[in-house]
Enzyme design. Structure first.
Site, PDB file in Angstrom:
ATOM      1  CE1 TYR A   1      12.442   0.098 -19.620  1.00 24.57           C
ATOM      2  CE2 TYR A   1       9.901   0.638 -19.357  1.00 24.57           C
ATOM      3  CZ  TYR A   1      10.957  -0.098 -19.079  1.00 24.57           C
ATOM      4  OH  TYR A   1      11.081  -0.863 -17.922  1.00 24.57           O
TER       5      TYR A   1
ATOM      6  NE  ARG B   1      18.494   7.526 -17.140  1.00 24.02           N
ATOM      7  CZ  ARG B   1      17.972   6.800 -16.466  1.00 24.02           C
ATOM      8  NH1 ARG B   1      18.696   6.392 -15.225  1.00 24.02           N
ATOM      9  NH2 ARG B   1      16.664   6.391 -16.536  1.00 24.02           N
TER      10      ARG B   1
ATOM     11  NE  ARG C   1       0.169  10.761 -15.699  1.00 26.43           N
ATOM     12  CZ  ARG C   1       0.294   9.573 -14.935  1.00 26.43           C
ATOM     13  NH1 ARG C   1       1.058   8.666 -15.463  1.00 26.43           N
ATOM     14  NH2 ARG C   1      -0.411   9.312 -13.895  1.00 26.43           N
TER      15      ARG C   1
ATOM     16  NE  ARG D   1      15.314   0.313  -9.138  1.00 27.71           N
ATOM     17  CZ  ARG D   1      14.332  -0.079  -9.908  1.00 27.71           C
ATOM     18  NH1 ARG D   1      13.281  -0.254  -9.397  1.00 27.71           N
ATOM     19  NH2 ARG D   1      14.690  -0.536 -11.055  1.00 27.71           N
TER      20      ARG D   1
ATOM     21  NE  ARG E   1      -1.778   5.197  -7.721  1.00 24.44           N
ATOM     22  CZ  ARG E   1      -1.181   4.435  -7.654  1.00 24.44           C
ATOM     23  NH1 ARG E   1      -0.996   3.674  -6.326  1.00 24.44           N
ATOM     24  NH2 ARG E   1      -0.511   3.811  -8.865  1.00 24.44           N
TER      25      ARG E   1
ATOM     26  CG  ASP F   1       6.971  -1.745 -18.509  1.00 24.63           C
ATOM     27  OD1 ASP F   1       7.978  -2.043 -17.934  1.00 24.63           O
ATOM     28  OD2 ASP F   1       6.131  -0.833 -18.493  1.00 24.63           O
TER      29      ASP F   1
ATOM     30  CD  GLU G   1      18.213  -0.415 -10.393  1.00 27.79           C
ATOM     31  OE1 GLU G   1      17.691  -1.617 -10.003  1.00 27.79           O
ATOM     32  OE2 GLU G   1      17.785   0.517 -11.091  1.00 27.79           O
TER      33      GLU G   1
HETATM   34  P1  FDA Z   1      16.025  -7.293 -24.541  1.00 26.39           P
HETATM   35  O1  FDA Z   1      17.080  -6.560 -24.195  1.00 26.39           O
HETATM   36  O2  FDA Z   1      15.406  -8.385 -23.457  1.00 26.39           O
HETATM   37  O3  FDA Z   1      16.797  -8.503 -25.424  1.00 26.39           O
HETATM   38  C1  FDA Z   1      17.567  -8.139 -26.559  1.00 26.39           C
HETATM   39  C2  FDA Z   1      18.501  -9.261 -26.969  1.00 26.39           C
HETATM   40  O4  FDA Z   1      19.414  -9.238 -28.085  1.00 26.39           O
HETATM   41  C3  FDA Z   1      19.588  -9.506 -25.711  1.00 26.39           C
HETATM   42  O5  FDA Z   1      19.333 -10.934 -25.216  1.00 26.39           O
HETATM   43  C4  FDA Z   1      20.794  -9.303 -26.292  1.00 26.39           C
HETATM   44  O6  FDA Z   1      21.875 -10.180 -25.947  1.00 26.39           O
HETATM   45  C5  FDA Z   1      20.693  -9.603 -27.701  1.00 26.39           C
HETATM   46  N1  FDA Z   1      21.611  -9.111 -28.838  1.00 26.39           N
HETATM   47  C6  FDA Z   1      21.912  -7.618 -28.773  1.00 26.39           C
HETATM   48  N2  FDA Z   1      22.787  -7.585 -29.674  1.00 26.39           N
HETATM   49  C7  FDA Z   1      23.199  -8.722 -30.377  1.00 26.39           C
HETATM   50  C8  FDA Z   1      23.928  -9.171 -31.257  1.00 26.39           C
HETATM   51  N3  FDA Z   1      24.829  -8.345 -31.846  1.00 26.39           N
HETATM   52  N4  FDA Z   1      23.825 -10.646 -31.682  1.00 26.39           N
HETATM   53  C9  FDA Z   1      23.223 -11.340 -30.854  1.00 26.39           C
HETATM   54  N5  FDA Z   1      22.422 -11.077 -30.059  1.00 26.39           N
HETATM   55  C10 FDA Z   1      22.140  -9.731 -29.621  1.00 26.39           C
HETATM   56  N6  FDA Z   1       9.638  -4.464 -17.986  1.00 26.39           N
HETATM   57  C11 FDA Z   1       8.341  -4.837 -17.230  1.00 26.39           C
HETATM   58  O7  FDA Z   1       7.278  -5.254 -17.731  1.00 26.39           O
HETATM   59  N7  FDA Z   1       8.440  -4.656 -15.995  1.00 26.39           N
HETATM   60  C12 FDA Z   1       9.565  -4.421 -15.106  1.00 26.39           C
HETATM   61  O8  FDA Z   1       9.735  -4.437 -13.734  1.00 26.39           O
HETATM   62  C13 FDA Z   1      10.971  -4.189 -15.942  1.00 26.39           C
HETATM   63  N8  FDA Z   1      11.990  -4.003 -15.236  1.00 26.39           N
HETATM   64  C14 FDA Z   1      13.199  -3.684 -15.969  1.00 26.39           C
HETATM   65  C15 FDA Z   1      14.366  -3.123 -15.410  1.00 26.39           C
HETATM   66  C16 FDA Z   1      15.467  -2.994 -16.142  1.00 26.39           C
HETATM   67  C17 FDA Z   1      16.526  -2.464 -15.324  1.00 26.39           C
HETATM   68  C18 FDA Z   1      15.478  -2.935 -17.477  1.00 26.39           C
HETATM   69  C19 FDA Z   1      16.462  -2.544 -18.353  1.00 26.39           C
HETATM   70  C20 FDA Z   1      14.291  -3.263 -18.345  1.00 26.39           C
HETATM   71  C21 FDA Z   1      13.097  -3.665 -17.476  1.00 26.39           C
HETATM   72  N9  FDA Z   1      11.959  -4.046 -18.028  1.00 26.39           N
HETATM   73  C22 FDA Z   1      10.725  -4.585 -17.334  1.00 26.39           C
HETATM   74  C23 FDA Z   1      11.907  -4.177 -19.487  1.00 26.39           C
HETATM   75  C24 FDA Z   1      12.050  -5.546 -20.226  1.00 26.39           C
HETATM   76  O9  FDA Z   1      13.285  -6.015 -19.811  1.00 26.39           O
HETATM   77  C25 FDA Z   1      11.813  -5.462 -21.551  1.00 26.39           C
HETATM   78  O10 FDA Z   1      10.593  -5.235 -22.109  1.00 26.39           O
HETATM   79  C26 FDA Z   1      12.239  -6.488 -22.517  1.00 26.39           C
HETATM   80  O11 FDA Z   1      13.773  -6.785 -22.072  1.00 26.39           O
HETATM   81  C27 FDA Z   1      12.063  -6.256 -23.993  1.00 26.39           C
HETATM   82  O12 FDA Z   1      12.504  -7.322 -24.443  1.00 26.39           O
HETATM   83  P2  FDA Z   1      13.521  -7.081 -25.676  1.00 26.39           P
HETATM   84  O13 FDA Z   1      13.519  -8.403 -26.595  1.00 26.39           O
HETATM   85  O14 FDA Z   1      12.957  -5.959 -26.694  1.00 26.39           O
HETATM   86  O15 FDA Z   1      14.904  -6.743 -25.362  1.00 26.39           O
END
Ligand code: FDA
Length: 380
Positions: free
Chosen positions: A359, A255, A172, A286, A176, A361, A311
């Site tokens: 993905y 990506r 979608r 952006r 608004r 949040d 970015e």
């Molecule tokens: P996350 O990626 O944060 O953590 C995973 C960890 O595992 C990392 O620290 C990594 O180093 C570690 N790791 C990976 N492989 C490993 C290995 N082999 N050994 C040891 N460690 C390892 N959400 C939101 O609510 N509002 C927002 O505005 C945004 N904006 C946003 C922008 C961008 C560019 C991205 C990419 C994401 C967001 N998010 C967001 C999403 C938010 O970042 C996301 O919800 C959290 O990162 C999720 O947390 P995780 O623990 O799943 O992953």
């Protein structure tokens, strides 16, 4: 040690915090040199301005359980996120709303008139029968709004012409028919009062938690590697799922983003926190200006300097930070194969955005971690 958590993002931190509060001894490892995964922020040294190191992070949720949980570690400001976009040198509010439509068509349509106009323009394609993203988008908002605000921005995000992108990428396109330009619809939103790093650090302030940074789970020279630990104790794994299985069912495509940060000797660069650039001629998608995330810090932030971050979006290689799943049909087939492998991995719990290839949040990552703890790990 009762539990090993691989990855200190919000998923891993939440599971670790819950387990430690229930008396379990937890070790968290992360290959990065800091805690908190992608939500981490740093203070830019020349200005003292908080910078979200992995792109803008805005906290928002309608889940009372998550809101209650996060408020144990931090208060939230009353920041309300709004986004603008620059198209042909004119700035419009996003998501597309009555203000955007009236400014774009140089009109003063009522909500009903604007709705009728968009419906008429959108008749060019049936979104349900669309064979690519362009047709779907035109079928939702009509060609003029699509060409101005969606086409080139999407092409920049995906490095692909929208006519070559599958229509499922967008289910979608919110329009608004009011002047409400709030970006999120959630019940609660805000930014952590003392910053993200302080919030994330507070989650591990428990003597049952030990954090080891700069430690890669796949590095067999360190004692907490996959080889040394799987089968020995419960493990919560939040790294990339394809990496865990040595890419045996193929690479899952992501990506990534490149960030270009600059300190400028101006009080205010763009007057708002996030400005999108809708047109193809501008290579970035952006620009963030971080001081606007915290208007309440106006007294402590410098009056004559600011920090901006451009970015750029592109496809990730194995060595890049994986940010957004591409989710092509080939990816979905690989993911199914990985899910079968996950089911066969006893006592390893895959979670978070990398571990489940979706993905999430922040509130979703926290919510699913709380569920994993309650439903599966608490009684372990
Ligand atoms: P996350 O990626 O944060 O953590 C995973 C960890 O595992 C990392 O620290 C990594 O180093 C570690 N790791 C990976 N492989 C490993 C290995 N082999 N050994 C040891 N460690 C390892 N959400 C939101 O609510 N509002 C927002 O505005 C945004 N904006 C946003 C922008 C961008 C560019 C991205 C990419 C994401 C967001 N998010 C967001 C999403 C938010 O970042 C996301 O919800 C959290 O990162 C999720 O947390 P995780 O623990 O799943 O992953």
């Amino acid at each position: 040690m009762d539990l090993l958590v691989v990855g200190s993002g919000l998923f891993g931190l939440t599971v670790a915090e819950r387990a430690a509060s229930a008396g379990r001894k937890v070790v968290i490892i992360d290959r990065r040199d800091h805690l908190g995964g992608n939500a981490y922020s740093v203070t830019e040294p020349a200005t003292g301005i908080e910078v979200h190191r992995y792109g803008a992070h805005l906290f928002h949720t309608s889940n009372p359980m998550v809101w209650d949980y996060v408020n144990r570690f931090t208060g939230f400001t009353d920041y309300v996120h709004r986004v603008f976009t620059n198209h042909e040198g004119i700035v419009y509010p996003l998501p597309i709303n009555l203000g955007t439509i009236n400014q774009f068509f140089r009109a003063a349509y009522t909500p009903a008139q604007a709705r009728a106009l968009v419906r008429e323009l959108a008749e060019e394609f049936d979104p349900k029968a669309a064979s690519n993203l362009e047709e779907r988008a035109i079928g939702l908002v009509g060609r003029p709004l699509y060409e101005a605000f969606v086409r080139d921005y999407t092409a920049k995000q995906w490095q692909t012409d929208p006519r070559d992108l599958p229509s499922e990428i967008i289910s979608r396109l919110p329009v608004r028919y009011t002047y409400d330009s709030r970006y999120f619809n959630d019940k609660w939103e805000g930014l952590p009062v003392d910053g993200y790093a302080a919030w994330l650090e507070r989650m591990v302030e428990n003597s049952n938690i030990e954090v080891r940074l700069g430690v890669d789970f796949f590095d067999e020279s360190q004692p907490l590697s996959r080889k040394a630990t799987v089968g020995q104790l419960p493990i919560v794994y939040t790294g990339p799922v394809d990496r865990y299985f040595d890419y045996s069912a193929g690479d899952l495509a992501w990506r990534t983003l490149d960030f270009e940060q600059e300190v400028l000797d101006v009080a205010d660069f763009q007057g708002t926190s996030v400005m999108n650039y809708a047109d193809a001629e501008v290579p970035y998608t952006r620009i963030h200006e971080f001081k606007h995330f915290h208007p309440e810090r106006a007294e402590i932030y410098p009056r004559d300097r600011t920090v901006i971050m451009r970015e750029y979006s592109r496809f990730a290689s194995r060595d890049d930070e994986p940010y957004y799943p591409v989710n092509s049909p080939a990816d979905r087939a690989s993911l199914l194969a990985y899910r079968e492998l996950m089911d066969g991995e006893r006592d390893v719990y895959f979670g978070g955005r990398l571990g489940t290839y979706q993905y999430l949040d922040m509130h979703m990552a926290i919510g699913s971690a709380l569920t994993l703890w309650t439903n599966r790990l608490a009684s372990h």
